[in-house]
Write a protein that holds these residues in place. Structure first.
Motif, PDB file in Angstrom:
ATOM      1  N   LEU A 150       3.970  -8.195 -13.841  1.00 56.64           N
ATOM      2  CA  LEU A 150       3.304  -7.481 -12.985  1.00 56.64           C
ATOM      3  C   LEU A 150       1.676  -7.681 -13.460  1.00 56.64           C
ATOM      4  CD1 LEU A 150       4.056  -3.919 -12.106  1.00 56.64           C
ATOM      5  CD2 LEU A 150       1.675  -4.474 -12.652  1.00 56.64           C
ATOM      6  N   PHE A 151       1.041  -7.930 -12.329  1.00 53.61           N
ATOM      7  CA  PHE A 151      -0.446  -7.973 -12.724  1.00 53.61           C
ATOM      8  C   PHE A 151      -1.481  -7.112 -12.052  1.00 53.61           C
ATOM      9  CE2 PHE A 151       0.448 -11.026  -9.363  1.00 53.61           C
ATOM     10  CZ  PHE A 151      -0.504 -10.919  -8.288  1.00 53.61           C
TER      11      PHE A 151
ATOM     12  N   VAL B  65      -0.842  -4.610  -3.330  1.00 53.31           N
ATOM     13  CA  VAL B  65      -1.004  -3.186  -2.920  1.00 53.31           C
ATOM     14  C   VAL B  65      -2.354  -2.908  -3.729  1.00 53.31           C
ATOM     15  CG1 VAL B  65       1.341  -2.495  -2.759  1.00 53.31           C
ATOM     16  CG2 VAL B  65       0.237  -2.242  -5.073  1.00 53.31           C
ATOM     17  N   ALA B  66      -3.211  -1.838  -3.121  1.00 50.04           N
ATOM     18  CA  ALA B  66      -4.478  -1.471  -3.672  1.00 50.04           C
ATOM     19  C   ALA B  66      -4.274  -0.287  -4.267  1.00 50.04           C
ATOM     20  CB  ALA B  66      -5.547  -1.781  -2.563  1.00 50.04           C
ATOM     21  N   TYR B  67      -4.944   0.158  -5.290  1.00 56.40           N
ATOM     22  CA  TYR B  67      -4.987   1.364  -5.911  1.00 56.40           C
ATOM     23  C   TYR B  67      -6.215   1.533  -6.887  1.00 56.40           C
ATOM     24  CZ  TYR B  67      -4.076   5.599  -8.858  1.00 56.40           C
ATOM     25  OH  TYR B  67      -4.220   6.700  -9.649  1.00 56.40           O
ATOM     26  N   ASN B  68      -6.985   2.453  -6.575  1.00 58.05           N
ATOM     27  CA  ASN B  68      -8.252   2.807  -7.015  1.00 58.05           C
ATOM     28  C   ASN B  68      -9.225   1.518  -7.280  1.00 58.05           C
ATOM     29  OD1 ASN B  68      -8.208   5.298  -7.711  1.00 58.05           O
ATOM     30  ND2 ASN B  68      -7.502   5.328  -9.701  1.00 58.05           N
ATOM     31  N   GLY B  69      -9.446   0.740  -6.220  1.00 56.49           N
ATOM     32  CA  GLY B  69      -9.944  -0.326  -6.127  1.00 56.49           C
ATOM     33  C   GLY B  69      -9.684  -1.889  -6.908  1.00 56.49           C
ATOM     34  N   ILE B  70      -8.409  -1.686  -7.360  1.00 57.67           N
ATOM     35  CA  ILE B  70      -7.673  -2.908  -7.899  1.00 57.67           C
ATOM     36  C   ILE B  70      -6.594  -3.212  -7.198  1.00 57.67           C
ATOM     37  CG2 ILE B  70      -6.761  -3.596 -10.191  1.00 57.67           C
ATOM     38  CD1 ILE B  70      -9.519  -2.777 -10.522  1.00 57.67           C
TER      39      ILE B  70
ATOM     40  N   LYS C 219       0.991   6.301  -9.419  1.00 56.08           N
ATOM     41  CA  LYS C 219       2.169   5.426  -9.945  1.00 56.08           C
ATOM     42  C   LYS C 219       2.393   4.240  -9.225  1.00 56.08           C
ATOM     43  CE  LYS C 219       3.203   8.749 -13.701  1.00 56.08           C
ATOM     44  NZ  LYS C 219       4.383   9.756 -14.346  1.00 56.08           N
ATOM     45  N   LEU C 220       2.969   3.085  -9.874  1.00 58.67           N
ATOM     46  CA  LEU C 220       3.525   2.111  -9.029  1.00 58.67           C
ATOM     47  C   LEU C 220       5.084   2.148  -9.202  1.00 58.67           C
ATOM     48  CD1 LEU C 220       0.823  -0.782  -9.834  1.00 58.67           C
ATOM     49  CD2 LEU C 220       0.630   0.844  -8.090  1.00 58.67           C
ATOM     50  N   PHE C 221       5.619   1.739  -8.283  1.00 59.22           N
ATOM     51  CA  PHE C 221       7.194   1.868  -8.354  1.00 59.22           C
ATOM     52  C   PHE C 221       7.492   0.480  -7.628  1.00 59.22           C
ATOM     53  CE2 PHE C 221       6.109   6.070  -8.379  1.00 59.22           C
ATOM     54  CZ  PHE C 221       6.948   6.894  -9.205  1.00 59.22           C
ATOM     55  N   GLY C 222       8.626  -0.231  -8.401  1.00 63.11           N
ATOM     56  CA  GLY C 222       9.086  -1.361  -7.639  1.00 63.11           C
ATOM     57  C   GLY C 222      10.529  -1.648  -8.437  1.00 63.11           C
ATOM     58  N   PHE C 223      11.090  -2.894  -8.169  1.00 61.70           N
ATOM     59  CA  PHE C 223      12.477  -3.116  -8.626  1.00 61.70           C
ATOM     60  C   PHE C 223      12.579  -4.687  -9.070  1.00 61.70           C
ATOM     61  CE2 PHE C 223      13.130  -2.176  -3.965  1.00 61.70           C
ATOM     62  CZ  PHE C 223      13.264  -3.303  -3.368  1.00 61.70           C
ATOM     63  N   THR C 224      13.492  -5.087  -9.821  1.00 65.23           N
ATOM     64  CA  THR C 224      14.023  -6.471 -10.244  1.00 65.23           C
ATOM     65  C   THR C 224      15.120  -6.781  -9.598  1.00 65.23           C
ATOM     66  OG1 THR C 224      15.057  -6.083 -12.312  1.00 65.23           O
ATOM     67  CG2 THR C 224      12.522  -6.031 -12.205  1.00 65.23           C
TER      68      THR C 224
ATOM     69  N   GLY D 229      10.228  -8.167  -4.197  1.00 60.06           N
ATOM     70  CA  GLY D 229       9.531  -7.276  -2.942  1.00 60.06           C
ATOM     71  C   GLY D 229       8.273  -6.799  -3.331  1.00 60.06           C
ATOM     72  N   SER D 230       7.542  -5.773  -2.892  1.00 60.68           N
ATOM     73  CA  SER D 230       6.431  -5.264  -2.981  1.00 60.68           C
ATOM     74  C   SER D 230       6.425  -3.823  -3.824  1.00 60.68           C
ATOM     75  CB  SER D 230       5.620  -5.020  -1.888  1.00 60.68           C
ATOM     76  OG  SER D 230       5.616  -6.131  -0.932  1.00 60.68           O
ATOM     77  N   LEU D 231       5.134  -3.616  -4.610  1.00 56.65           N
ATOM     78  CA  LEU D 231       5.062  -2.391  -5.281  1.00 56.65           C
ATOM     79  C   LEU D 231       4.991  -1.206  -4.155  1.00 56.65           C
ATOM     80  CD1 LEU D 231       3.052  -3.879  -8.139  1.00 56.65           C
ATOM     81  CD2 LEU D 231       5.360  -2.946  -8.356  1.00 56.65           C
TER      82      LEU D 231
END
Length: 194
Positions: free
Chosen positions: A56-57, A30-35, A90-95, A82-84
């Motif tokens: 998470l990288f 996923v992209a956020y602020n060019g990262i 903010k980024l959200f995800g699960f394990t 899965g994907s963020l």
């Protein structure tokens, strides 16, 4: 980690995952602020009963800089799946495993990561009755996240759930059973508001 230019047909290898910096990347970037941000199912230096719990990288395409942001461990979740999802910066995800409920490897957690503050926070522990072992991305719809779990619920065949990122309130919406379909594996989609 690689890139491919469809106009020129040029493939470029950007990062070799070597275990310490993650292994078995899972889900989409996923992209956020060019990262770009992503996760790996395994790898990292944190040991979880002899196994590493994933990372998470981030990757900056303009500078070619790879950064390990979070190393997952059993109490705060392990084996991110899965994907963020990105919401309100903010980024959200699960394990799939780890968390507070159940013996190791646990049932998984829902978490958030703030790229600006570079902070990780566990939001929810999946459990046997609430559903556990989520496999795909969270779906953002009308300010709530929706998702499914592969296991847990009434018949241990998975659940459909919603999650409010503002209040951290989790709601089990539907229990999958043999007659309705069981153990959902794919990601959810929105069509005509449904």
């Amino acid at each position: 980690l690689f890139s491919y230019d469809p106009l020129t047909g040029v493939y470029s290898k950007m990062v070799d995952f070597n275990g310490d910096n993650g292994s078995q990347p899972a889900g989409s970037l996923v992209a956020y602020n060019g990262i770009l941000y992503g996760m790996t199912l395994q790898g990292g230096s944190v040991s979880n009963a002899g196994a590493s719990g994933g990372i998470l990288f981030s990757y900056n395409p303009s500078g070619g800089v790879f950064t390990k942001r979070v190393e997952f461990s059993a109490p705060n979740g392990a084996a991110p799946a899965g994907s963020l999802a990105v919401l309100n910066g903010k980024l959200f995800g699960f394990t799939q495993s780890g968390g507070a409920y159940g013996a190791f490897p646990g049932y998984g957690v829902c978490f958030t990561y703030d790229p600006q503050a570079q902070s990780f926070r566990k939001l929810w522990n999946f459990g046997e009755s609430s559903g556990h072992s989520p496999l795909r991305r969270l779906l953002d719809h009308d300010g709530l996240f929706y998702g499914t779990t592969y296991r847990g619920g009434i018949d241990d065949q998975g659940v459909l759930f919603s999650f409010d990122p503002g209040t951290a309130r989790y709601a089990r919406l539907f229990d999958f059973r043999s007659e309705t379909g069981a153990n959902p594996f794919s990601a959810l989609a929105v069509y005509n508001g449904l």
